[in-house]
Write a protein that holds these residues in place. Structure first.
Motif, mmCIF file in Angstrom:
data_model
loop_
_atom_site.group_PDB
_atom_site.id
_atom_site.type_symbol
_atom_site.label_atom_id
_atom_site.label_comp_id
_atom_site.label_asym_id
_atom_site.label_seq_id
_atom_site.Cartn_x
_atom_site.Cartn_y
_atom_site.Cartn_z
ATOM 1 N N ILE A 533 0.836 -1.200 0.000
ATOM 2 C CA ILE A 533 0.000 0.000 0.000
ATOM 3 C C ILE A 533 0.872 1.252 0.000
ATOM 4 O O ILE A 533 0.586 2.229 -0.706
ATOM 5 C CB ILE A 533 -0.930 0.007 1.230
ATOM 6 N N PHE A 534 1.944 1.219 0.795
ATOM 7 C CA PHE A 534 2.815 2.382 0.879
ATOM 8 C C PHE A 534 3.483 2.667 -0.469
ATOM 9 O O PHE A 534 3.657 3.825 -0.857
ATOM 10 C CB PHE A 534 3.866 2.169 1.962
ATOM 11 N N GLU A 545 -4.619 9.399 -0.559
ATOM 12 C CA GLU A 545 -5.288 9.392 0.750
ATOM 13 C C GLU A 545 -6.752 8.998 0.624
ATOM 14 O O GLU A 545 -7.269 8.229 1.448
ATOM 15 C CB GLU A 545 -5.161 10.748 1.447
ATOM 16 N N LYS A 546 -7.424 9.485 -0.401
ATOM 17 C CA LYS A 546 -8.838 9.152 -0.609
ATOM 18 C C LYS A 546 -9.004 7.646 -0.844
ATOM 19 O O LYS A 546 -9.904 7.012 -0.283
ATOM 20 C CB LYS A 546 -9.389 9.935 -1.800
ATOM 21 N N ASP A 547 -8.134 7.076 -1.672
ATOM 22 C CA ASP A 547 -8.191 5.628 -1.932
ATOM 23 C C ASP A 547 -7.911 4.834 -0.656
ATOM 24 O O ASP A 547 -8.542 3.798 -0.404
ATOM 25 C CB ASP A 547 -7.154 5.242 -2.999
ATOM 26 N N TYR A 548 -6.977 5.315 0.128
ATOM 27 C CA TYR A 548 -6.613 4.646 1.375
ATOM 28 C C TYR A 548 -7.791 4.631 2.346
ATOM 29 O O TYR A 548 -8.114 3.600 2.949
ATOM 30 C CB TYR A 548 -5.413 5.360 1.990
ATOM 31 N N MET A 558 -15.858 -7.239 3.527
ATOM 32 C CA MET A 558 -15.424 -8.180 2.490
ATOM 33 C C MET A 558 -14.217 -8.982 2.971
ATOM 34 O O MET A 558 -13.591 -8.625 3.975
ATOM 35 C CB MET A 558 -15.112 -7.460 1.171
ATOM 36 N N THR A 559 -13.901 -10.061 2.250
ATOM 37 C CA THR A 559 -12.725 -10.855 2.598
ATOM 38 C C THR A 559 -11.469 -10.058 2.270
ATOM 39 O O THR A 559 -11.510 -9.122 1.457
ATOM 40 C CB THR A 559 -12.689 -12.174 1.807
ATOM 41 N N VAL A 560 -10.348 -10.447 2.872
ATOM 42 C CA VAL A 560 -9.109 -9.723 2.585
ATOM 43 C C VAL A 560 -8.685 -9.927 1.135
ATOM 44 O O VAL A 560 -8.102 -9.028 0.513
ATOM 45 C CB VAL A 560 -7.967 -10.135 3.542
ATOM 46 N N GLU A 561 -8.983 -11.112 0.591
ATOM 47 C CA GLU A 561 -8.653 -11.360 -0.815
ATOM 48 C C GLU A 561 -9.422 -10.407 -1.729
ATOM 49 O O GLU A 561 -8.848 -9.814 -2.662
ATOM 50 C CB GLU A 561 -8.967 -12.810 -1.200
ATOM 51 N N ASP A 562 -10.722 -10.232 -1.451
ATOM 52 C CA ASP A 562 -11.543 -9.324 -2.264
ATOM 53 C C ASP A 562 -11.135 -7.866 -2.040
ATOM 54 O O ASP A 562 -11.158 -7.059 -2.970
ATOM 55 C CB ASP A 562 -13.027 -9.504 -1.933
ATOM 56 N N LEU A 568 -6.189 -2.933 -4.899
ATOM 57 C CA LEU A 568 -4.846 -3.028 -5.456
ATOM 58 C C LEU A 568 -4.790 -3.839 -6.744
ATOM 59 O O LEU A 568 -3.785 -3.824 -7.456
ATOM 60 C CB LEU A 568 -3.880 -3.649 -4.431
ATOM 61 N N GLY A 569 -5.871 -4.583 -7.003
ATOM 62 C CA GLY A 569 -5.941 -5.340 -8.249
ATOM 63 C C GLY A 569 -4.995 -6.520 -8.328
ATOM 64 O O GLY A 569 -4.515 -6.871 -9.413
ATOM 65 N N VAL A 570 -4.699 -7.163 -7.185
ATOM 66 C CA VAL A 570 -3.773 -8.303 -7.188
ATOM 67 C C VAL A 570 -4.361 -9.483 -6.411
ATOM 68 O O VAL A 570 -5.224 -9.319 -5.545
ATOM 69 C CB VAL A 570 -2.401 -7.930 -6.588
ATOM 70 N N ASP A 571 -3.844 -10.657 -6.706
ATOM 71 C CA ASP A 571 -4.276 -11.907 -6.077
ATOM 72 C C ASP A 571 -3.307 -12.256 -4.952
ATOM 73 O O ASP A 571 -2.142 -12.584 -5.202
ATOM 74 C CB ASP A 571 -4.304 -13.023 -7.122
ATOM 75 N N ILE A 572 -3.779 -12.207 -3.708
ATOM 76 C CA ILE A 572 -2.863 -12.451 -2.582
ATOM 77 C C ILE A 572 -2.732 -13.927 -2.226
ATOM 78 O O ILE A 572 -2.025 -14.271 -1.279
ATOM 79 C CB ILE A 572 -3.267 -11.640 -1.321
#
Length: 611
Positions: A533-534, A545-548, A558-562, A568-572
């Motif tokens: 995120i940083f 800041e707004k997105d954060y 929601m789930t952390v994956e979602d 961030l648009g990534v698959d954790i």
């Protein structure tokens, strides 16, 4: 112009006036009791099979639950603050008992609601959850329905709830009270001081090695003296938890913590896999730091040692100014938040006796405030601890507009906000550092966090897994707990830690938290997640800041994956995600080795200075 002096003692009176003797708080508890009774009446008025026309009734029930969540959080936070500022406050302990009773009644009604939802047929449920009244609660209601045990009667579920309040959770409270009551005799610069556990732990970053060693040994002696008592507490907590799991069909000890953290097992497996592949750079860091100190290996009591005294002996007002300045550079919301926190005395930072040992952040959602508890001893480490807890408080601030049911975010995401705040300070401090000595100190503090998350937290995770497997068979002795802890530390640290505290199963409070098992891996998740995120924040600048804030607001629904995919648009669940965060940490370790090879370090009785 006279320099402002910031208050080190928090203001609780504007939450409930009068402390543990507050008449206002007693009235509040009575109102909370009425609210739970109203929920009970409301629940009795509905019964399956539902129709879509009854969605408004269910919405009313959900809103009652959300309101009670918020009010209970307000009450429990107040009591936690009272007991932490003065561990001998018997009136506060009495208040805790009263609120625990109300909470127990609420948990029964919540269990009844969840059973109603679980008993609803799938086709009807799918129609109900899409109605305008319930759609906003879709994620949480589906979670309640899916996680409800259908094999237990309401009476059996209510019995478990009663036993938790009067027995299970009581062991957790007893542990806190016991640790808070302990006094430690530590020789500090030739003078024996009688300290609380929190004050003794603070000496781990003391410049003088002899003091750090004295504190370490004094604490180890105390834990050894009381190991049998702590072993009983831990075994009782684990035994009760395993019995509940057996009755409710939980097959794995990780099943519940993964559900609570809204996380897939593939995610945690991918994370640990990447960490296990990257232990060597951090072992090299530990070995290099030990070499600078003058040892052949890193002794546990030297891990937090300052590598120099370039930014030590920080006054509280200086810390406030430093935090305010760096947070202000991130965004206007964070700037306004941190100013309010310091100006309105949200922080308890005074170093005094009879305070609890562990820093925390308490949320007061009704008044839209938080309170941060710490013991400020004047080190950069203390600054980072304060910043960490302020990160939690900013998460609470971001959730102000979210309804009560959707406010409850998992711990994994909570630790993201706190670690992100640390990153702000590290980045800003590194940019301002003019000497190699200052850069070395900042880099060392960053690497300590990597070691804590990749090695220390891993040791906790391994210990807890193995302890619970043995506890299934029977009582685990204090000696065996110490053995398990030593084995876990050796494996997690890749053999790079000398004289570790094998009694960390005693003094690590996370093992004794009854509301959440495996209170460890979410820290590591939050740490690596915050790095990603940083990195995004640095790319987007002022726009981030707004997105954060939006990410934090979504964290309860929601789930952390979602959540990560949406923002961030990534698959954790893939190792690739974790490797990107790990790359940053590995570069820190490599930079440390490089920097210490170009800077001459001289050991002094007060620490280490670059020559």
């Amino acid at each position: 112009m006279e320099k402002m002096v910031h208050q080190k003692v928090w203001n609780l009176d504007n939450i409930f006036y009068g402390g543990s003797k507050s008449l206002q708080f007693l009235d509040y508890i009575k109102d909370l009791e009425v609210l739970v009774c109203d929920l009970k009446t409301c629940v009795k008025s509905v019964a399956p099979p539902f129709t879509t026309n009854e969605s408004a009734k269910l919405e009313t029930i959900v809103e009652y639950i959300g309101e009670i969540y918020v009010n209970l959080s307000q009450a429990n936070s107040f009591i936690t603050c009272l007991l932490s500022q003065n561990t001998k406050d018997q009136d506060a302990a009495s208040l805790r008992g009263k609120v625990a009773q109300i909470e127990s009644h609420f948990e029964k009604e919540l269990s009844n609601v969840k059973t109603l939802l679980a008993d609803t047929k799938q086709d009807l449920w799918e129609s109900l959850i899409e109605t305008k009244e319930l759609k906003n609660y879709k994620f949480v209601l589906n979670e309640w329905r899916e996680n409800t045990v259908k094999d237990l009667s309401n009476e059996e579920q209510n019995l478990i709830t009663d036993l938790m309040a009067d027995g299970y959770h009581a062991w957790g409270h007893f542990y806190k009270a016991l640790v808070s009551s302990i006094k430690v005799n530590v020789q500090v610069d030739g003078e024996v001081q009688i300290l609380s556990v929190g004050q003794a732990i603070n000496l781990r970053a003391y410049p003088n090695e002899e003091v750090r060693k004295n504190s370490h040994n004094a604490l180890e002696s105390i834990w050894e003296e009381k190991e049998e008592l702590f072993a009983k507490i831990l075994n009782h907590i684990a035994g009760f938890r395993l019995e509940v799991y057996k009755k409710t069909g939980v097959k794995s000890v990780l099943e519940v913590p993964l559900k609570e953290n809204r996380m897939k097992e593939e995610t945690i497996n991918a994370m640990w896999s990447v960490i296990n592949k990257n232990k060597k750079p951090f072992s090299k860091y530990l070995n290099r730091k030990a070499e600078i100190i003058g040892n052949s290996s890193m002794k546990a009591y030297n891990f937090w040692a300052p590598v120099n005294n370039s930014i030590q002996n920080i006054q509280y007002d200086e810390a406030v100014e430093l935090i305010t300045e760096h947070f202000s550079q991130f965004g206007t919301e964070l700037k306004g938040f941190v100013k309010q926190a310091f100006d309105e005395a949200w922080i308890e930072a005074e170093d005094r006796a009879n305070k609890a040992a562990i820093p925390f952040c308490a949320s007061f959602p009704l008044t839209g405030e938080s309170r941060v508890f710490t013991t400020f001893g004047g080190t950069f480490l203390n600054v980072l601890t304060l910043v960490h807890e302020l990160g939690h408080a900013f998460h609470n601030y971001a959730m102000k507009s979210v309804n009560g049911v959707n406010k409850r975010y998992p711990m994994s995401v909570a630790e993201t906000a706190s670690t992100f705040s640390e990153m702000i300070i590290f980045e800003s401090a590194m940019k301002k550092a003019v000497s190699k000595s200052d850069k070395l100190m900042i880099l060392d503090e960053k690497l300590k966090r990597s070691v804590m998350n990749f090695m220390n937290i891993h040791s906790r995770f391994l210990f807890e897994q193995r302890f619970y497997e043995e506890r299934k068979v029977g009582f685990v002795s204090a000696n065996r707990l110490t053995e398990l802890m030593g084995e876990a530390i050796n494996e997690a640290y890749d053999g790079s830690l000398d004289h570790p505290s094998t009694y960390s199963w005693v003094w690590t409070p996370h093992y004794y938290i009854t509301h959440s098992p495996f209170y460890n891996f979410p820290y590591t998740f939050g740490y690596l997640f915050s790095l990603s995120i940083f990195a995004k924040a640095k790319e987007k600048g002022d726009e981030f800041e707004k997105d954060y804030l939006n990410l934090l607001r979504d964290s309860g629904s929601m789930t952390v994956e979602d959540l990560v995919m949406k923002h961030l648009g990534v698959d954790i669940t893939s190792e690739e995600f974790w490797e990107k965060g790990m790359e940053i940490c590995v570069k820190d370790a490599e930079e440390y080795i490089k920097l210490t090879s170009t800077v001459d370090i001289e050991q002094t009785k007060d620490g280490f200075l670059s020559k």
